[in-house]
Design a protein around this motif. Structure first.
Motif, PDB file in Angstrom:
ATOM      1  N   ASN A 112      41.106  38.616  26.892  1.00  0.00           N
ATOM      2  CA  ASN A 112      40.483  37.133  26.963  1.00  0.00           C
ATOM      3  C   ASN A 112      40.083  36.862  28.598  1.00  0.00           C
ATOM      4  OD1 ASN A 112      42.818  36.206  28.890  1.00  0.00           O
ATOM      5  ND2 ASN A 112      44.111  36.631  27.145  1.00  0.00           N
ATOM      6  N   PHE A 142      40.308  29.343  36.354  1.00  0.00           N
ATOM      7  CA  PHE A 142      41.408  28.846  37.164  1.00  0.00           C
ATOM      8  C   PHE A 142      40.889  27.899  38.115  1.00  0.00           C
ATOM      9  CE2 PHE A 142      45.375  30.923  35.580  1.00  0.00           C
ATOM     10  CZ  PHE A 142      44.911  31.890  35.059  1.00  0.00           C
ATOM     11  N   GLN A 145      41.718  26.446  42.088  1.00  0.00           N
ATOM     12  CA  GLN A 145      42.751  26.544  43.265  1.00  0.00           C
ATOM     13  C   GLN A 145      42.594  25.488  44.163  1.00  0.00           C
ATOM     14  OE1 GLN A 145      42.427  30.409  45.312  1.00  0.00           O
ATOM     15  NE2 GLN A 145      44.546  29.988  46.185  1.00  0.00           N
ATOM     16  N   GLY A 159      46.304  25.048  49.817  1.00  0.00           N
ATOM     17  CA  GLY A 159      47.812  24.981  49.787  1.00  0.00           C
ATOM     18  C   GLY A 159      48.442  24.764  48.539  1.00  0.00           C
ATOM     19  N   LYS A 160      47.835  24.952  47.458  1.00  0.00           N
ATOM     20  CA  LYS A 160      48.652  24.757  46.287  1.00  0.00           C
ATOM     21  C   LYS A 160      48.480  26.137  45.236  1.00  0.00           C
ATOM     22  CE  LYS A 160      48.272  19.644  46.103  1.00  0.00           C
ATOM     23  NZ  LYS A 160      47.883  18.824  45.199  1.00  0.00           N
ATOM     24  N   GLY A 161      49.186  26.172  44.376  1.00  0.00           N
ATOM     25  CA  GLY A 161      48.942  27.460  43.454  1.00  0.00           C
ATOM     26  C   GLY A 161      47.771  27.240  42.411  1.00  0.00           C
ATOM     27  N   LEU A 162      47.744  28.097  41.615  1.00  0.00           N
ATOM     28  CA  LEU A 162      46.489  28.120  40.717  1.00  0.00           C
ATOM     29  C   LEU A 162      46.824  27.623  39.426  1.00  0.00           C
ATOM     30  CD1 LEU A 162      46.290  30.785  42.626  1.00  0.00           C
ATOM     31  CD2 LEU A 162      44.599  31.711  41.101  1.00  0.00           C
ATOM     32  N   LEU A 220      41.124  28.961  28.605  1.00  0.00           N
ATOM     33  CA  LEU A 220      41.247  30.312  28.118  1.00  0.00           C
ATOM     34  C   LEU A 220      40.266  30.308  26.913  1.00  0.00           C
ATOM     35  CD1 LEU A 220      44.278  32.507  27.934  1.00  0.00           C
ATOM     36  CD2 LEU A 220      43.092  32.310  25.908  1.00  0.00           C
ATOM     37  N   LEU A 267      38.315  30.106  40.037  1.00  0.00           N
ATOM     38  CA  LEU A 267      38.460  31.538  39.792  1.00  0.00           C
ATOM     39  C   LEU A 267      38.355  31.930  38.212  1.00  0.00           C
ATOM     40  CD1 LEU A 267      41.270  31.301  42.009  1.00  0.00           C
ATOM     41  CD2 LEU A 267      39.573  33.013  42.554  1.00  0.00           C
ATOM     42  N   THR A 277      41.959  39.483  31.130  1.00  0.00           N
ATOM     43  CA  THR A 277      42.993  40.315  30.758  1.00  0.00           C
ATOM     44  C   THR A 277      42.369  41.662  30.322  1.00  0.00           C
ATOM     45  OG1 THR A 277      44.153  38.421  30.197  1.00  0.00           O
ATOM     46  CG2 THR A 277      44.961  40.184  29.311  1.00  0.00           C
ATOM     47  N   GLN A 314      47.033  43.297  32.151  1.00  0.00           N
ATOM     48  CA  GLN A 314      47.065  42.618  33.344  1.00  0.00           C
ATOM     49  C   GLN A 314      45.889  41.717  33.805  1.00  0.00           C
ATOM     50  OE1 GLN A 314      49.499  43.004  35.046  1.00  0.00           O
ATOM     51  NE2 GLN A 314      50.662  44.772  34.137  1.00  0.00           N
ATOM     52  N   LEU A 315      46.111  40.792  34.622  1.00  0.00           N
ATOM     53  CA  LEU A 315      44.821  39.892  35.122  1.00  0.00           C
ATOM     54  C   LEU A 315      44.001  40.506  36.198  1.00  0.00           C
ATOM     55  CD1 LEU A 315      46.369  36.431  35.211  1.00  0.00           C
ATOM     56  CD2 LEU A 315      44.682  37.161  33.502  1.00  0.00           C
ATOM     57  N   TRP A 326      41.032  39.523  38.716  1.00  0.00           N
ATOM     58  CA  TRP A 326      40.378  38.681  39.229  1.00  0.00           C
ATOM     59  C   TRP A 326      39.025  38.544  40.059  1.00  0.00           C
ATOM     60  CZ3 TRP A 326      43.341  33.811  39.041  1.00  0.00           C
ATOM     61  CH2 TRP A 326      44.609  34.014  38.582  1.00  0.00           C
ATOM     62  N   GLY A 327      38.182  37.432  39.864  1.00  0.00           N
ATOM     63  CA  GLY A 327      37.007  37.375  40.713  1.00  0.00           C
ATOM     64  C   GLY A 327      37.469  36.681  42.053  1.00  0.00           C
ATOM     65  N   ALA A 328      36.578  36.692  42.995  1.00  0.00           N
ATOM     66  CA  ALA A 328      36.784  36.394  44.407  1.00  0.00           C
ATOM     67  C   ALA A 328      36.716  34.898  44.451  1.00  0.00           C
ATOM     68  CB  ALA A 328      36.094  36.970  45.205  1.00  0.00           C
TER      69      ALA A 328
END
Lengths: 114, 111
Positions: B32, B36, B38, B41-44, B49, B89, B93, B98-99, B101-103
């Protein structure tokens, strides 16, 4: 529910110092992860734990150790910090869906190593 | 080795415009693709999906497409608002669950 919590939020270390980053989740998830995020790069997996009592290396494990203390907690330890470990560290926990793990992220720890 | 690329790295547009963010990946063997958000100062936070068998997913003003054969995904944001300002972002998968990631693309919506 607090979700995924991380402490500390910020930390400055000198080269050679050690520290432990703490992560806890209250969602009863089996899997937990540690990532690092560097400028201009995607998140990279450091270590993960598929279940309590197990840990596995990810893409960039060198210089780090982890402990899955119990189902809730997954800590990341830097034994001798180096400037190359300056980064933002994210912890995540995951629940298994049909064909993927849905990951939930903490707010991150911004670490600077001088 | 799977690699995920996001272009552009940064984008600034006036409020109200429709915009497209791009994500490409090198290996089509994915389960998949996720987008995301971002915030500093916070999570993702997961936005959308798309399973490997799907072509697109929609949530409100967001629409994500997936062309697995060409290794591309787009995130379309309609009628952009200042609150959409964030880094976006994408992650795939891979065959090991595993994920990868792009930058990210840093998006600024100007009022």
């Amino acid at each position: 529910n607090a979700g995924v919590t991380q402490t500390p939020k910020f930390q400055v270390l000198k080269t050679g110092q050690s520290m432990t980053l703490q992560c806890a989740q209250d969602m009863n998830h089996n899997s937990m992860y540690w990532y690092r995020q560097d400028p201009g790069m995607g998140l990279r997996l450091i270590y993960y734990s598929a279940s309590e009592g197990t840990t596995d290396k990810g893409e960039v494990p060198n210089g780090y150790n982890v402990s899955r203390l119990n189902k809730r907690e997954f800590s990341l330890r830097l034994e001798s910090a180096a400037p190359s470990q300056t980064s933002v560290y994210f912890c995540a926990s995951a629940v298994q869906r049909s064909s993927y793990n849905e990951q939930f992220f903490g707010p991150g720890t911004r670490l600077t190593v001088l | 080795k799977q690699e995920v690329t996001q272009i552009p790295a940064a984008l600034s547009v006036p409020e109200g415009e429709n915009l497209v963010l791009n994500c490409s990946f090198t290996d089509s063997a994915i389960y998949n693709l996720q987008w995301f958000r971002q915030d500093p100062g916070k999570g993702l936070t997961s936005l959308l999906l798309i399973q490997s068998s799907q072509r697109e997913q929609t949530s409100g003003r967001l629409n994500a497409s997936l062309d697995k054969s060409s290794g591309r995904s787009t995130l379309y944001i309609a009628a952009s608002q200042p609150g959409d300002s964030a880094t976006y972002l994408c992650a795939v998968t891979d065959s090991n669950y595993q994920l990868i990631w792009g930058a990210g693309t840093k998006l600024i919506i100007k009022p």
